[in-house]
Design a protein around this motif. Sequence first.
Motif, mmCIF file in Angstrom:
data_model
loop_
_atom_site.group_PDB
_atom_site.id
_atom_site.type_symbol
_atom_site.label_atom_id
_atom_site.label_comp_id
_atom_site.label_asym_id
_atom_site.label_seq_id
_atom_site.Cartn_x
_atom_site.Cartn_y
_atom_site.Cartn_z
ATOM 1 N N MET A 29 0.897 -0.967 0.098
ATOM 2 C CA MET A 29 -0.030 0.034 0.181
ATOM 3 C C MET A 29 0.498 1.312 0.415
ATOM 4 O O MET A 29 0.508 2.595 -0.837
ATOM 5 N N GLN A 30 1.887 1.843 0.947
ATOM 6 C CA GLN A 30 2.854 2.320 0.972
ATOM 7 C C GLN A 30 3.790 2.596 -0.729
ATOM 8 O O GLN A 30 3.685 3.847 -0.818
ATOM 9 N N ALA A 31 4.096 2.208 -1.161
ATOM 10 C CA ALA A 31 4.749 1.914 -2.577
ATOM 11 C C ALA A 31 3.543 2.022 -3.808
ATOM 12 O O ALA A 31 3.711 3.063 -4.330
ATOM 13 N N HIS A 32 2.079 2.234 -3.887
ATOM 14 C CA HIS A 32 1.312 2.681 -4.030
ATOM 15 C C HIS A 32 0.976 3.936 -3.764
ATOM 16 O O HIS A 32 1.079 4.859 -4.476
ATOM 17 N N LEU A 33 1.609 4.486 -2.224
ATOM 18 C CA LEU A 33 1.175 5.593 -1.919
ATOM 19 C C LEU A 33 1.602 6.974 -2.885
ATOM 20 O O LEU A 33 1.957 7.927 -2.915
ATOM 21 N N ASP B 98 3.701 6.251 -5.578
ATOM 22 C CA ASP B 98 4.077 6.586 -7.286
ATOM 23 C C ASP B 98 2.307 8.111 -7.009
ATOM 24 O O ASP B 98 2.996 8.440 -7.980
ATOM 25 N N PHE B 99 0.991 7.909 -6.529
ATOM 26 C CA PHE B 99 0.166 8.956 -6.865
ATOM 27 C C PHE B 99 0.677 10.153 -6.462
ATOM 28 O O PHE B 99 0.310 10.861 -6.682
#
Length: 124
Positions: A1-5, A7-8
Amino acid sequence: MQAHLGDFLAIAFYLVVGVVFAVIPILLSHLIVPRSTGRHRDQTYESGMETIGSAWIQFTAAYYIYALIFLAFDVDVLYLFPVTLAYGQYAIRDFVEVVLFVGILSLAIVYAWRKGVFEWKTKE
């Protein structure tokens, strides 16, 4: 989840930077540009020369077709540069593909030429 955050956040950062780079020149030009007033304000200006006739003239459809053909060929030629840089072990095949591409473009020019797109007919 932190990786996607992350990226965003990177996308949001680039979006904000893009908007800032677009808005700052507009605001600066609005603040710096001198305002003109007077009777010559609404006159058409063309390279310091007095205009002849009305600025509201109608162009023929051939003018727009000519512009679209130029735009299409301009963009297509841009695609030739990456192709030439990407030649690899299949150089002969790639060369043939480029020749076919340019040949098809040339056929489009010949077609437009035969249709009279490049002939400017002026009104008297």
